[in-house]
Scaffold this motif. Structure first.
Motif, PDB file in Angstrom:
ATOM      1  N   PHE A 131       0.827  -1.206   0.000  1.00 19.89           N
ATOM      2  CA  PHE A 131       0.000   0.000   0.000  1.00 19.89           C
ATOM      3  C   PHE A 131       0.865   1.263   0.000  1.00 19.89           C
ATOM      4  O   PHE A 131       0.520   2.261  -0.646  1.00 19.89           O
ATOM      5  N   CYS A 132       1.969   1.221   0.721  1.00 22.30           N
ATOM      6  CA  CYS A 132       2.878   2.377   0.745  1.00 22.30           C
ATOM      7  C   CYS A 132       3.387   2.700  -0.657  1.00 22.30           C
ATOM      8  O   CYS A 132       3.400   3.862  -1.077  1.00 22.30           O
ATOM      9  N   VAL A 133       3.808   1.669  -1.381  1.00 21.86           N
ATOM     10  CA  VAL A 133       4.331   1.883  -2.737  1.00 21.86           C
ATOM     11  C   VAL A 133       3.225   2.377  -3.662  1.00 21.86           C
ATOM     12  O   VAL A 133       3.421   3.314  -4.449  1.00 21.86           O
ATOM     13  N   LEU A 134       2.041   1.744  -3.581  1.00 19.55           N
ATOM     14  CA  LEU A 134       0.938   2.126  -4.455  1.00 19.55           C
ATOM     15  C   LEU A 134       0.473   3.555  -4.199  1.00 19.55           C
ATOM     16  O   LEU A 134       0.007   4.239  -5.119  1.00 19.55           O
ATOM     17  N   LEU A 135       0.579   4.024  -2.966  1.00 17.40           N
ATOM     18  CA  LEU A 135       0.204   5.390  -2.650  1.00 17.40           C
ATOM     19  C   LEU A 135       1.327   6.382  -2.963  1.00 17.40           C
ATOM     20  O   LEU A 135       1.084   7.478  -3.478  1.00 17.40           O
ATOM     21  N   THR A 136       2.555   5.983  -2.668  1.00 18.55           N
ATOM     22  CA  THR A 136       3.674   6.920  -2.741  1.00 18.55           C
ATOM     23  C   THR A 136       4.041   7.277  -4.173  1.00 18.55           C
ATOM     24  O   THR A 136       4.189   8.464  -4.514  1.00 18.55           O
ATOM     25  N   VAL A 137       4.222   6.280  -5.026  1.00 27.80           N
ATOM     26  CA  VAL A 137       4.762   6.536  -6.367  1.00 27.80           C
ATOM     27  C   VAL A 137       3.869   7.471  -7.184  1.00 27.80           C
ATOM     28  O   VAL A 137       4.339   8.519  -7.665  1.00 27.80           O
ATOM     29  N   PRO A 138       2.584   7.173  -7.384  1.00 33.32           N
ATOM     30  CA  PRO A 138       1.790   8.097  -8.209  1.00 33.32           C
ATOM     31  C   PRO A 138       1.610   9.479  -7.576  1.00 33.32           C
ATOM     32  O   PRO A 138       1.656  10.491  -8.284  1.00 33.32           O
ATOM     33  N   LEU A 139       1.425   9.531  -6.249  1.00 33.35           N
ATOM     34  CA  LEU A 139       1.229  10.830  -5.615  1.00 33.35           C
ATOM     35  C   LEU A 139       2.505  11.670  -5.663  1.00 33.35           C
ATOM     36  O   LEU A 139       2.450  12.892  -5.897  1.00 33.35           O
ATOM     37  N   ALA A 140       3.657  11.034  -5.434  1.00 30.71           N
ATOM     38  CA  ALA A 140       4.916  11.788  -5.480  1.00 30.71           C
ATOM     39  C   ALA A 140       5.213  12.282  -6.891  1.00 30.71           C
ATOM     40  O   ALA A 140       5.679  13.418  -7.082  1.00 30.71           O
ATOM     41  N   VAL A 141       4.956  11.448  -7.900  1.00 35.36           N
ATOM     42  CA  VAL A 141       5.176  11.864  -9.287  1.00 35.36           C
ATOM     43  C   VAL A 141       4.246  13.017  -9.643  1.00 35.36           C
ATOM     44  O   VAL A 141       4.661  14.010 -10.266  1.00 35.36           O
ATOM     45  N   TRP A 142       2.980  12.899  -9.251  1.00 33.44           N
ATOM     46  CA  TRP A 142       2.023  13.975  -9.548  1.00 33.44           C
ATOM     47  C   TRP A 142       2.434  15.276  -8.864  1.00 33.44           C
ATOM     48  O   TRP A 142       2.358  16.361  -9.456  1.00 33.44           O
ATOM     49  N   ALA A 143       2.887  15.186  -7.612  1.00 36.23           N
ATOM     50  CA  ALA A 143       3.315  16.390  -6.904  1.00 36.23           C
ATOM     51  C   ALA A 143       4.553  16.996  -7.560  1.00 36.23           C
ATOM     52  O   ALA A 143       4.682  18.225  -7.633  1.00 36.23           O
ATOM     53  N   ALA A 144       5.460  16.153  -8.043  1.00 32.71           N
ATOM     54  CA  ALA A 144       6.692  16.673  -8.652  1.00 32.71           C
ATOM     55  C   ALA A 144       6.412  17.387  -9.971  1.00 32.71           C
ATOM     56  O   ALA A 144       6.994  18.440 -10.248  1.00 32.71           O
ATOM     57  N   VAL A 145       5.536  16.813 -10.787  1.00 35.46           N
ATOM     58  CA  VAL A 145       5.258  17.446 -12.077  1.00 35.46           C
ATOM     59  C   VAL A 145       4.323  18.642 -11.930  1.00 35.46           C
ATOM     60  O   VAL A 145       4.186  19.431 -12.866  1.00 35.46           O
ATOM     61  N   ARG A 146       3.669  18.775 -10.786  1.00 34.70           N
ATOM     62  CA  ARG A 146       2.807  19.938 -10.512  1.00 34.70           C
ATOM     63  C   ARG A 146       3.395  20.761  -9.364  1.00 34.70           C
ATOM     64  O   ARG A 146       2.687  21.229  -8.482  1.00 34.70           O
ATOM     65  N   LYS A 147       4.682  20.940  -9.397  1.00 37.06           N
ATOM     66  CA  LYS A 147       5.383  21.628  -8.309  1.00 37.06           C
ATOM     67  C   LYS A 147       4.782  23.002  -8.040  1.00 37.06           C
ATOM     68  O   LYS A 147       4.545  23.796  -8.962  1.00 37.06           O
ATOM     69  N   ASP A 148       4.541  23.256  -6.731  1.00 35.44           N
ATOM     70  CA  ASP A 148       4.035  24.536  -6.244  1.00 35.44           C
ATOM     71  C   ASP A 148       2.643  24.878  -6.782  1.00 35.44           C
ATOM     72  O   ASP A 148       2.207  26.034  -6.688  1.00 35.44           O
ATOM     73  N   ARG A 149       1.950  23.895  -7.318  1.00 33.06           N
ATOM     74  CA  ARG A 149       0.564  24.102  -7.725  1.00 33.06           C
ATOM     75  C   ARG A 149      -0.354  23.440  -6.699  1.00 33.06           C
ATOM     76  O   ARG A 149       0.092  22.829  -5.740  1.00 33.06           O
TER      77      ARG A 149
END
Length: 335
Positions: A131-149
């Motif tokens: 569950f940690c991996v399934l939650l972390t990877v997509p959310l972290a990628v989305w946050a990185a590509v939408r930085k400061d948004r």
């Protein structure tokens, strides 16, 4: 751009010779360095259990037992001997028989109590890791590509709020919503068979995963932001590679190593922190057994569970190092 290569930094040229020795030798050396940690856990657990107030014999016999009955039971169990003598007997039993003695409360070998409960606890920890991996990877990628948004701010704030909630309160909330209201999962317990066991572990594993997911998201997001600014990512985009391939193949592979290290450390912590989660969801695992044994002052059982947790933590750390070296070959050069 012609001089830039895709993939990991330094790809396309001969890498340095690995100095860490053969893989088996590295594992043996790291395992040997972990032995003092296991020994320290054994000593500290023994001392702490004997320092806290209370009497195991009185706990078993009840408040109406006479002092003579309590004294005879203490003598039978060897609790009237000095602390050094008790520790010597404990270590001798551990080395010669491979367990920590007989349970004072159940009057049976600790191995017979611990082994049947190992599986469900490890399954709980493993599912929490998934569950940690399934939650972390997509959310972290989305946050990185939408930085400061807005998505970046929400992803950093909402999981942190969830992590600040006590496991007891969060577990009860999940039970009310998904068990009582929606009837999707059982209220508690892990039934027989793979499917019923899985359904019974979903909510407790999700509860445990939410406690460590925010720090993993922050780690992977920071790593991705650093990698996305590198030259080889610019080269990958210049060659018209798809954005998912750039993110998940070229960027994530180089940013995931710190997250793997944190995941290993937090899973190791989670192995010993299942007491509350197993109690809330009525999981018959090692956490519940340890909780009961501490209340009963059942020294041998608590010592056996603590020793098992220490060994599992060492194994998880070794596997984390091996997986990190597999993802990033540059780490293999470290002794």
């Amino acid at each position: 751009m012609a001089g830039l290569t895709l993939g990991r930094p330094g790809a396309g040229r001969r890498g340095p010779r690995f100095r860490g020795g053969r893989p088996v030798g590295r594992v043996v050396r790291r395992a040997a360095r972990a032995l003092p940690v296991v020994a320290g856990v054994v000593v500290l657990t023994f001392l702490l259990l004997h320092i806290i107030p209370g009497d195991s014999a009185r706990q078993v016999l009840g408040n109406h037992a006479t002092p003579e009955q309590v004294a005879r039971l203490r003598q039978k169990w060897g609790l009237d001997r000095s602390l050094a003598e008790q520790f010597g007997s404990f270590v001798t039993r551990l080395v010669t028989h491979g367990d920590t003695g007989n349970s004072l409360f159940y009057n049976m070998p600790t191995r017979s109590l611990i082994v049947p409960r190992i599986g469900v606890t490890l399954e709980l920890v493993a599912l929490a890791g998934v569950f940690c991996v399934l939650l972390t990877v997509p959310l972290a990628v989305w946050a990185a590509v939408r930085k400061d948004r807005l998505p970046d701010h929400l992803i950093r704030v909402i999981p942190a709020v969830g992590a600040g909630m006590p496991a007891l309160w969060l577990g009860l909330l999940l039970i009310i919503v998904f068990s009582v209201r929606l009837h999707l999962f059982p209220v508690g317990g892990a039934g027989p068979g793979p499917w019923l066991t899985f359904r019974g572990l979903v909510l407790p594993a999700f509860t445990a995963a939410l406690a460590i997911t925010p720090v993993l998201i922050r780690s992977l997001r920071a790593g991705l932001l650093e990698v996305l600014e590198s030259d080889y990512i610019a080269a990958a985009r210049a060659r018209s590679l798809s954005e998912p391939r750039v993110l998940f193949v070229h960027a994530a592979r180089n940013a995931v190593v710190p997250m793997l290290t944190l995941l290993g450390l937090n899973l190791a912590y989670l192995v010993g922190g299942t007491v509350v989660v197993e109690q809330v969801f009525d999981i018959d695992g090692l956490g519940g057994l340890m909780f009961q044994s501490i209340g009963n002052r059942d020294f041998p059982v608590v010592q056996g569970i603590a020793l098992f947790f220490a060994v599992v933590v060492v194994i998880v750390n070794l596997l984390t190092e091996a997986l990190s070296a597999l993802v990033d070959p540059r780490l293999r050069s470290r002794a």
